[in-house]
Motif scaffolding. Structure first.
Motif, PDB file in Angstrom:
ATOM      1  N   ASP A 240      51.836  48.659  -6.555  1.00  0.00           N
ATOM      2  CA  ASP A 240      50.599  48.848  -5.800  1.00  0.00           C
ATOM      3  C   ASP A 240      50.759  48.267  -4.392  1.00  0.00           C
ATOM      4  OD1 ASP A 240      48.087  49.912  -5.560  1.00  0.00           O
ATOM      5  OD2 ASP A 240      47.051  48.119  -6.271  1.00  0.00           O
ATOM      6  N   PHE A 241      51.950  48.374  -3.864  1.00  0.00           N
ATOM      7  CA  PHE A 241      52.250  47.992  -2.477  1.00  0.00           C
ATOM      8  C   PHE A 241      53.422  48.858  -2.022  1.00  0.00           C
ATOM      9  CE2 PHE A 241      54.815  45.300  -5.203  1.00  0.00           C
ATOM     10  CZ  PHE A 241      56.062  45.274  -4.591  1.00  0.00           C
ATOM     11  N   GLU A 242      53.614  48.944  -0.706  1.00  0.00           N
ATOM     12  CA  GLU A 242      54.694  49.764  -0.170  1.00  0.00           C
ATOM     13  C   GLU A 242      55.959  48.933  -0.033  1.00  0.00           C
ATOM     14  OE1 GLU A 242      53.807  52.262   3.148  1.00  0.00           O
ATOM     15  OE2 GLU A 242      51.732  52.625   2.498  1.00  0.00           O
ATOM     16  N   LEU A 243      57.027  49.422  -0.628  1.00  0.00           N
ATOM     17  CA  LEU A 243      58.303  48.718  -0.600  1.00  0.00           C
ATOM     18  C   LEU A 243      59.237  49.271   0.465  1.00  0.00           C
ATOM     19  CD1 LEU A 243      59.991  46.522  -2.086  1.00  0.00           C
ATOM     20  CD2 LEU A 243      60.850  48.340  -3.578  1.00  0.00           C
ATOM     21  N   PHE A 244      59.164  50.584   0.695  1.00  0.00           N
ATOM     22  CA  PHE A 244      60.084  51.241   1.635  1.00  0.00           C
ATOM     23  C   PHE A 244      59.320  51.881   2.787  1.00  0.00           C
ATOM     24  CE2 PHE A 244      61.995  51.798  -2.675  1.00  0.00           C
ATOM     25  CZ  PHE A 244      62.995  50.840  -2.531  1.00  0.00           C
ATOM     26  N   ASN A 245      59.954  51.904   3.945  1.00  0.00           N
ATOM     27  CA  ASN A 245      59.383  52.538   5.130  1.00  0.00           C
ATOM     28  C   ASN A 245      59.753  54.016   5.128  1.00  0.00           C
ATOM     29  OD1 ASN A 245      58.158  52.970   7.601  1.00  0.00           O
ATOM     30  ND2 ASN A 245      59.932  52.288   8.776  1.00  0.00           N
ATOM     31  N   SER A 246      59.092  54.762   4.264  1.00  0.00           N
ATOM     32  CA  SER A 246      59.355  56.192   4.129  1.00  0.00           C
ATOM     33  C   SER A 246      58.091  56.870   3.631  1.00  0.00           C
ATOM     34  CB  SER A 246      60.507  56.429   3.140  1.00  0.00           C
ATOM     35  OG  SER A 246      60.134  56.006   1.839  1.00  0.00           O
ATOM     36  N   GLU A 247      58.030  58.202   3.753  1.00  0.00           N
ATOM     37  CA  GLU A 247      56.859  58.935   3.299  1.00  0.00           C
ATOM     38  C   GLU A 247      56.852  59.137   1.788  1.00  0.00           C
ATOM     39  OE1 GLU A 247      56.019  62.597   5.224  1.00  0.00           O
ATOM     40  OE2 GLU A 247      55.857  61.717   7.232  1.00  0.00           O
ATOM     41  N   GLU A 248      58.038  59.221   1.176  1.00  0.00           N
ATOM     42  CA  GLU A 248      58.135  59.526  -0.251  1.00  0.00           C
ATOM     43  C   GLU A 248      57.522  58.407  -1.097  1.00  0.00           C
ATOM     44  OE1 GLU A 248      61.146  61.676   2.044  1.00  0.00           O
ATOM     45  OE2 GLU A 248      60.707  59.542   1.822  1.00  0.00           O
ATOM     46  N   PHE A 249      56.707  58.800  -2.079  1.00  0.00           N
ATOM     47  CA  PHE A 249      56.138  57.785  -2.978  1.00  0.00           C
ATOM     48  C   PHE A 249      57.069  57.495  -4.144  1.00  0.00           C
ATOM     49  CE2 PHE A 249      54.772  61.653  -5.170  1.00  0.00           C
ATOM     50  CZ  PHE A 249      54.858  61.308  -6.511  1.00  0.00           C
ATOM     51  N   TYR A 250      58.056  58.378  -4.348  1.00  0.00           N
ATOM     52  CA  TYR A 250      58.993  58.229  -5.467  1.00  0.00           C
ATOM     53  C   TYR A 250      60.424  58.135  -4.949  1.00  0.00           C
ATOM     54  CZ  TYR A 250      62.031  59.672  -9.322  1.00  0.00           C
ATOM     55  OH  TYR A 250      63.047  59.741 -10.243  1.00  0.00           O
ATOM     56  N   SER A 251      61.161  57.130  -5.433  1.00  0.00           N
ATOM     57  CA  SER A 251      62.567  56.949  -5.058  1.00  0.00           C
ATOM     58  C   SER A 251      63.382  56.699  -6.315  1.00  0.00           C
ATOM     59  CB  SER A 251      62.730  55.755  -4.106  1.00  0.00           C
ATOM     60  OG  SER A 251      61.930  55.895  -2.949  1.00  0.00           O
ATOM     61  N   ARG A 252      64.606  57.238  -6.319  1.00  0.00           N
ATOM     62  CA  ARG A 252      65.509  57.034  -7.455  1.00  0.00           C
ATOM     63  C   ARG A 252      66.858  56.546  -6.925  1.00  0.00           C
ATOM     64  NH1 ARG A 252      66.839  62.039 -11.289  1.00  0.00           N
ATOM     65  NH2 ARG A 252      67.710  62.789  -9.319  1.00  0.00           N
ATOM     66  N   PHE A 253      67.400  55.511  -7.572  1.00  0.00           N
ATOM     67  CA  PHE A 253      68.637  54.885  -7.100  1.00  0.00           C
ATOM     68  C   PHE A 253      69.691  54.850  -8.203  1.00  0.00           C
ATOM     69  CE2 PHE A 253      65.126  53.092  -4.720  1.00  0.00           C
ATOM     70  CZ  PHE A 253      65.564  53.133  -3.410  1.00  0.00           C
ATOM     71  N   HIS A 254      70.959  55.081  -7.769  1.00  0.00           N
ATOM     72  CA  HIS A 254      72.121  54.934  -8.632  1.00  0.00           C
ATOM     73  C   HIS A 254      73.159  54.073  -7.902  1.00  0.00           C
ATOM     74  CE1 HIS A 254      70.367  58.695 -10.266  1.00  0.00           C
ATOM     75  NE2 HIS A 254      70.835  58.243 -11.411  1.00  0.00           N
ATOM     76  N   LEU A 255      74.255  53.806  -8.559  1.00  0.00           N
ATOM     77  CA  LEU A 255      75.380  53.100  -7.923  1.00  0.00           C
ATOM     78  C   LEU A 255      76.345  54.147  -7.371  1.00  0.00           C
ATOM     79  CD1 LEU A 255      76.071  50.341 -10.618  1.00  0.00           C
ATOM     80  CD2 LEU A 255      74.783  50.112  -8.494  1.00  0.00           C
ATOM     81  N   TRP A 256      76.367  54.275  -6.011  1.00  0.00           N
ATOM     82  CA  TRP A 256      77.180  55.295  -5.364  1.00  0.00           C
ATOM     83  C   TRP A 256      78.221  54.656  -4.439  1.00  0.00           C
ATOM     84  CZ3 TRP A 256      76.132  60.236  -6.843  1.00  0.00           C
ATOM     85  CH2 TRP A 256      74.836  60.542  -7.290  1.00  0.00           C
ATOM     86  N   GLU A 257      79.296  55.407  -4.150  1.00  0.00           N
ATOM     87  CA  GLU A 257      80.212  55.045  -3.066  1.00  0.00           C
ATOM     88  C   GLU A 257      79.531  55.407  -1.749  1.00  0.00           C
ATOM     89  OE1 GLU A 257      83.007  54.861  -0.052  1.00  0.00           O
ATOM     90  OE2 GLU A 257      82.069  56.754  -0.626  1.00  0.00           O
ATOM     91  N   ASP A 258      79.654  54.550  -0.744  1.00  0.00           N
ATOM     92  CA  ASP A 258      78.848  54.674   0.467  1.00  0.00           C
ATOM     93  C   ASP A 258      79.063  55.981   1.238  1.00  0.00           C
ATOM     94  OD1 ASP A 258      77.648  52.297  -0.035  1.00  0.00           O
ATOM     95  OD2 ASP A 258      78.768  51.144   1.466  1.00  0.00           O
TER      96      ASP A 258
ATOM     97  N   PHE B 103      53.272  63.428  -9.832  1.00  0.00           N
ATOM     98  CA  PHE B 103      52.171  63.074  -8.937  1.00  0.00           C
ATOM     99  C   PHE B 103      50.870  62.892  -9.717  1.00  0.00           C
ATOM    100  CE2 PHE B 103      48.619  64.346  -6.167  1.00  0.00           C
ATOM    101  CZ  PHE B 103      48.757  63.384  -5.177  1.00  0.00           C
ATOM    102  N   LYS B 104      50.624  63.779 -10.693  1.00  0.00           N
ATOM    103  CA  LYS B 104      49.401  63.675 -11.496  1.00  0.00           C
ATOM    104  C   LYS B 104      49.384  62.391 -12.331  1.00  0.00           C
ATOM    105  CE  LYS B 104      48.610  68.665 -11.740  1.00  0.00           C
ATOM    106  NZ  LYS B 104      48.616  69.870 -12.601  1.00  0.00           N
ATOM    107  N   TRP B 105      50.559  62.011 -12.863  1.00  0.00           N
ATOM    108  CA  TRP B 105      50.626  60.750 -13.616  1.00  0.00           C
ATOM    109  C   TRP B 105      50.325  59.565 -12.707  1.00  0.00           C
ATOM    110  CZ3 TRP B 105      50.291  59.558 -18.499  1.00  0.00           C
ATOM    111  CH2 TRP B 105      50.634  60.501 -19.466  1.00  0.00           C
ATOM    112  N   MET B 106      50.828  59.606 -11.479  1.00  0.00           N
ATOM    113  CA  MET B 106      50.559  58.506 -10.549  1.00  0.00           C
ATOM    114  C   MET B 106      49.092  58.490 -10.134  1.00  0.00           C
ATOM    115  SD  MET B 106      53.252  56.771 -10.406  1.00  0.00           S
ATOM    116  CE  MET B 106      53.572  57.304 -12.100  1.00  0.00           C
ATOM    117  N   GLN B 107      48.484  59.674  -9.993  1.00  0.00           N
ATOM    118  CA  GLN B 107      47.035  59.742  -9.737  1.00  0.00           C
ATOM    119  C   GLN B 107      46.266  59.082 -10.865  1.00  0.00           C
ATOM    120  OE1 GLN B 107      46.266  64.017  -9.083  1.00  0.00           O
ATOM    121  NE2 GLN B 107      45.381  63.439  -7.111  1.00  0.00           N
TER     122      GLN B 107
END
Length: 218
Positions: free
Chosen positions: A125-143, A174-178
């Motif tokens: 219930d707070f903004e973590l990233f400076n981006s428009e997307e409300f959903y982010s997914r992260f993996h372990l990648w080579e840069d 989006f509906k679940w987040m609503q």
């Protein structure tokens, strides 16, 4: 004298107690997980709630208590966290939780091949990233090549305050987040329109909101 209309008390789904209660329903839980993970609901054979306390090897170890811990299809573990106040070290906290979940799967003499995927889902219930997307997914990648190092760790982050700031597609997620962000009956009705699983979650919400004992706990 005109009788005043009383408004039914409703818990807020983004309060951790309420969210945990809603996740007790396997049908609701599976539909929510499918939406977040981006998979078909049919791919979820079963999900089970696991004990939320992470194991301590000795008294000096920091205690980890998860909001909701799920075993998915008898192999993948999922930690679902609701956080309503801003947390400066949120990333470190989630890595600590996931690290303990991952390492406690095996003991001395076990093979590393027995380690299964661990997934973190954070609803903030707070903004973590400076981006428009409300959903982010992260993996372990080579840069540079974006070649995956391992698929055994996965992080999903959902930022509720962004929902009102941008015009997003009306996806299942989006509906679940609503629904989770809803605070009124009207907002709940809007989120549950044309979605039987969110509608069931709304019915469960009304039921637990009317339970005096659960209201006291809430």
């Amino acid at each position: 004298m005109k009788k005043e209309k009383t408004t039914q008390f409703l818990m807020k789904p983004k309060v951790d107690f309420c969210f945990k209660e809603l996740m007790e329903d396997e049908e609701v839980r599976n539909a929510f997980l499918a939406a977040v993970l981006g998979i078909n609901l049919e791919e979820i054979v079963e999900s089970r709630i696991l004990p939320s306390h992470l194991r301590q090897k000795d008294k000096a170890d920091k205690l980890g208590i998860l909001d909701v811990r799920v075993l998915l299809n008898n192999k993948e573990q999922i930690d679902i966290e609701i956080q309503v106040t801003s947390s400066e070290y949120w990333a470190e906290r989630t890595m600590f939780y996931l690290g303990k979940m991952f390492t406690e799967q095996i003991k001395e003499g076990d093979d590393y091949s027995e380690l299964k995927k661990c997934i973190h889902i954070g609803i903030l219930d707070f903004e973590l990233f400076n981006s428009e997307e409300f959903y982010s997914r992260f993996h372990l990648w080579e840069d540079s090549r974006h070649q995956i190092y391992s698929d055994k760790w996965e992080f999903h982050t959902l930022e509720l305050p962004k929902l009102a700031k941008h015009d997003y597609p009306q996806t299942e997620l989006f509906k679940w987040m609503q629904f989770i962000n809803a605070e009124t009956k009207e907002e709940l009705d809007m989120a549950s329109a044309d979605n039987p699983y969110i509608k069931k979650a709304c019915e469960n919400l009304e039921r637990i909101s009317a339970d005096e004992e659960k209201r006291l706990e809430y």
